[in-house]
Motif scaffolding. Structure first.
Motif, PDB file in Angstrom:
ATOM      1  N   VAL A  35      -6.378  33.626   4.480  1.00  0.00           N
ATOM      2  CA  VAL A  35      -5.444  34.509   5.191  1.00  0.00           C
ATOM      3  C   VAL A  35      -4.000  34.163   4.840  1.00  0.00           C
ATOM      4  O   VAL A  35      -3.167  35.047   4.584  1.00  0.00           O
ATOM      5  CB  VAL A  35      -5.669  34.406   6.718  1.00  0.00           C
ATOM      6  N   THR A  36      -3.713  32.858   4.808  1.00  0.00           N
ATOM      7  CA  THR A  36      -2.361  32.417   4.462  1.00  0.00           C
ATOM      8  C   THR A  36      -1.995  32.816   3.039  1.00  0.00           C
ATOM      9  O   THR A  36      -0.892  33.307   2.773  1.00  0.00           O
ATOM     10  CB  THR A  36      -2.243  30.891   4.614  1.00  0.00           C
ATOM     11  N   GLN A  37      -2.944  32.614   2.113  1.00  0.00           N
ATOM     12  CA  GLN A  37      -2.687  32.957   0.716  1.00  0.00           C
ATOM     13  C   GLN A  37      -2.496  34.462   0.542  1.00  0.00           C
ATOM     14  O   GLN A  37      -1.630  34.904  -0.229  1.00  0.00           O
ATOM     15  CB  GLN A  37      -3.852  32.472  -0.158  1.00  0.00           C
ATOM     16  N   VAL A  38      -3.294  35.242   1.282  1.00  0.00           N
ATOM     17  CA  VAL A  38      -3.146  36.705   1.217  1.00  0.00           C
ATOM     18  C   VAL A  38      -1.763  37.114   1.712  1.00  0.00           C
ATOM     19  O   VAL A  38      -1.099  37.965   1.121  1.00  0.00           O
ATOM     20  CB  VAL A  38      -4.258  37.401   2.038  1.00  0.00           C
ATOM     21  N   ALA A  39      -1.335  36.488   2.821  1.00  0.00           N
ATOM     22  CA  ALA A  39      -0.009  36.795   3.364  1.00  0.00           C
ATOM     23  C   ALA A  39       1.090  36.411   2.374  1.00  0.00           C
ATOM     24  O   ALA A  39       2.071  37.149   2.187  1.00  0.00           O
ATOM     25  CB  ALA A  39       0.195  36.067   4.689  1.00  0.00           C
ATOM     26  N   ILE A  40       0.917  35.248   1.720  1.00  0.00           N
ATOM     27  CA  ILE A  40       1.909  34.798   0.734  1.00  0.00           C
ATOM     28  C   ILE A  40       1.952  35.764  -0.446  1.00  0.00           C
ATOM     29  O   ILE A  40       3.029  36.154  -0.914  1.00  0.00           O
ATOM     30  CB  ILE A  40       1.586  33.368   0.258  1.00  0.00           C
ATOM     31  N   ASN A  41       0.754  36.144  -0.935  1.00  0.00           N
ATOM     32  CA  ASN A  41       0.693  37.072  -2.076  1.00  0.00           C
ATOM     33  C   ASN A  41       1.321  38.421  -1.720  1.00  0.00           C
ATOM     34  O   ASN A  41       2.033  39.026  -2.526  1.00  0.00           O
ATOM     35  CB  ASN A  41      -0.754  37.266  -2.506  1.00  0.00           C
ATOM     36  N   LYS A  42       1.032  38.874  -0.483  1.00  0.00           N
ATOM     37  CA  LYS A  42       1.598  40.152  -0.046  1.00  0.00           C
ATOM     38  C   LYS A  42       3.115  40.071   0.037  1.00  0.00           C
ATOM     39  O   LYS A  42       3.826  40.977  -0.432  1.00  0.00           O
ATOM     40  CB  LYS A  42       1.018  40.535   1.316  1.00  0.00           C
ATOM     41  N   SER A  43       3.602  38.978   0.638  1.00  0.00           N
ATOM     42  CA  SER A  43       5.048  38.804   0.758  1.00  0.00           C
ATOM     43  C   SER A  43       5.700  38.701  -0.619  1.00  0.00           C
ATOM     44  O   SER A  43       6.770  39.279  -0.861  1.00  0.00           O
ATOM     45  CB  SER A  43       5.353  37.549   1.573  1.00  0.00           C
ATOM     46  N   ARG A  59       8.930  41.036  -4.848  1.00  0.00           N
ATOM     47  CA  ARG A  59       9.077  41.421  -6.251  1.00  0.00           C
ATOM     48  C   ARG A  59       9.384  42.912  -6.374  1.00  0.00           C
ATOM     49  O   ARG A  59      10.255  43.310  -7.171  1.00  0.00           O
ATOM     50  CB  ARG A  59       7.803  41.082  -7.017  1.00  0.00           C
ATOM     51  N   ALA A  60       8.652  43.715  -5.584  1.00  0.00           N
ATOM     52  CA  ALA A  60       8.891  45.159  -5.614  1.00  0.00           C
ATOM     53  C   ALA A  60      10.308  45.474  -5.142  1.00  0.00           C
ATOM     54  O   ALA A  60      10.996  46.335  -5.717  1.00  0.00           O
ATOM     55  CB  ALA A  60       7.866  45.879  -4.741  1.00  0.00           C
ATOM     56  N   ARG A  61      10.756  44.772  -4.094  1.00  0.00           N
ATOM     57  CA  ARG A  61      12.107  45.002  -3.576  1.00  0.00           C
ATOM     58  C   ARG A  61      13.161  44.618  -4.620  1.00  0.00           C
ATOM     59  O   ARG A  61      14.136  45.354  -4.843  1.00  0.00           O
ATOM     60  CB  ARG A  61      12.317  44.206  -2.294  1.00  0.00           C
ATOM     61  N   LEU A  62      12.960  43.449  -5.250  1.00  0.00           N
ATOM     62  CA  LEU A  62      13.910  43.005  -6.271  1.00  0.00           C
ATOM     63  C   LEU A  62      13.919  43.954  -7.469  1.00  0.00           C
ATOM     64  O   LEU A  62      14.988  44.240  -8.037  1.00  0.00           O
ATOM     65  CB  LEU A  62      13.558  41.578  -6.722  1.00  0.00           C
TER      66      LEU A  62
END
Length: 254
Positions: A95-103, A108-111
């Motif tokens: 769950v933590t890794q999924v949240a990190i990947n999503k963030s 990246r998309a925002r940048l």
């Protein structure tokens, strides 16, 4: 007398022999046990011992099985608990890794979005610079613009003597604007506060770089104080001040 069921001493008492000393009385000898009876008795003893042994062994086996089941249950429960704990830890990590990947993906998309927008704004700025360069080619419009740029800069410096720096190719045009700019400056001061001032404008020996679109740089006190009023600086100022409106026009929110 008590009959045939009484023992020998009782019988003697009944016969009046109670006065016979005990040491002189000899009981009748016991009857010898036959082999069959002995064997039977031994078998009974053996069977009894075997029965007791079997019962004891059964108790031991039952107790051992109970202990085994209890220990097995402890091991099973301990293993289940360990597996559940490991699974929960792994689930939390996932769950933590999924949240990190999503963030990370969102950032990246925002940048990337910001970089693409900055690239578009830079292109707009370049296009605006190209339009300004075309305006510079119109001598009448450009001369009026130079006069206004000099007056605006002089009003910020408020000095009596000011150097004017321009592109090498604009030198003749700027020199022809100095007198008009000085007069317009003095007239503006007169109308604004009633004071009479004079402004001495002199061409600076330094020139603007080749990257300059046009305009002027004003300097005073031997060049220690400068004011950039080039078209590049004014374009950058407009792009910065009007950035929200530019973004609104270029990237409308649907």
């Amino acid at each position: 007398c008590r009959g045939h069921q009484a023992d020998r001493s009782d019988g003697l008492k009944c016969l009046g022999t109670s006065s016979i000393p005990r040491d002189l009385y000899t009981p009748p000898p016991a009857m010898a046990m036959s082999d069959a009876e002995a064997t039977k008795q031994i078998d009974q003893m053996v069977n009894f011992i075997l029965s007791e042994a079997k019962e004891k062994a059964s108790d031991i086996e039952r107790k051992a099985e109970e202990d085994f089941n209890i220990e097995k249950l402890k091991i099973v429960e301990g293993t289940k608990k360990k597996i559940r704990t490991e699974f929960e830890n792994k689930a939390k990590k996932v769950v933590t890794q999924v949240a990190i990947n999503k963030s990370t993906a969102v950032n990246r998309a925002r940048l990337r979005k910001i970089a693409e927008r900055q690239e578009i704004i830079a292109k707009v700025k370049d296009q605006a610079g190209g339009l300004l360069a075309k305006k510079v080619g119109n001598q009448g419009e450009y001369k009026a613009l130079i006069v206004d740029l000099i007056v605006q800069g002089a009003l910020q410096l408020l000095e009596k003597e000011v150097l004017v720096r321009c592109r090498p190719e604009d030198k003749s045009v700027v020199e022809g604007c100095l007198k008009d700019a000085s007069a317009k400056y003095a007239d503006f001061i007169k109308k604004s506060c009633g004071a009479t001032v004079s402004l001495t404008l002199t061409m600076d020996s330094k020139t603007l770089p080749a990257s300059a679109i046009g305009g002027v740089v004003l300097a005073c006190h031997g060049g220690k104080i400068t004011l950039d009023n080039t078209l590049n600086a004014r374009l950058g100022l407009v792009m910065e001040n009007d950035k929200p409106e530019i973004r609104k026009q270029l990237f409308p929110v649907h």
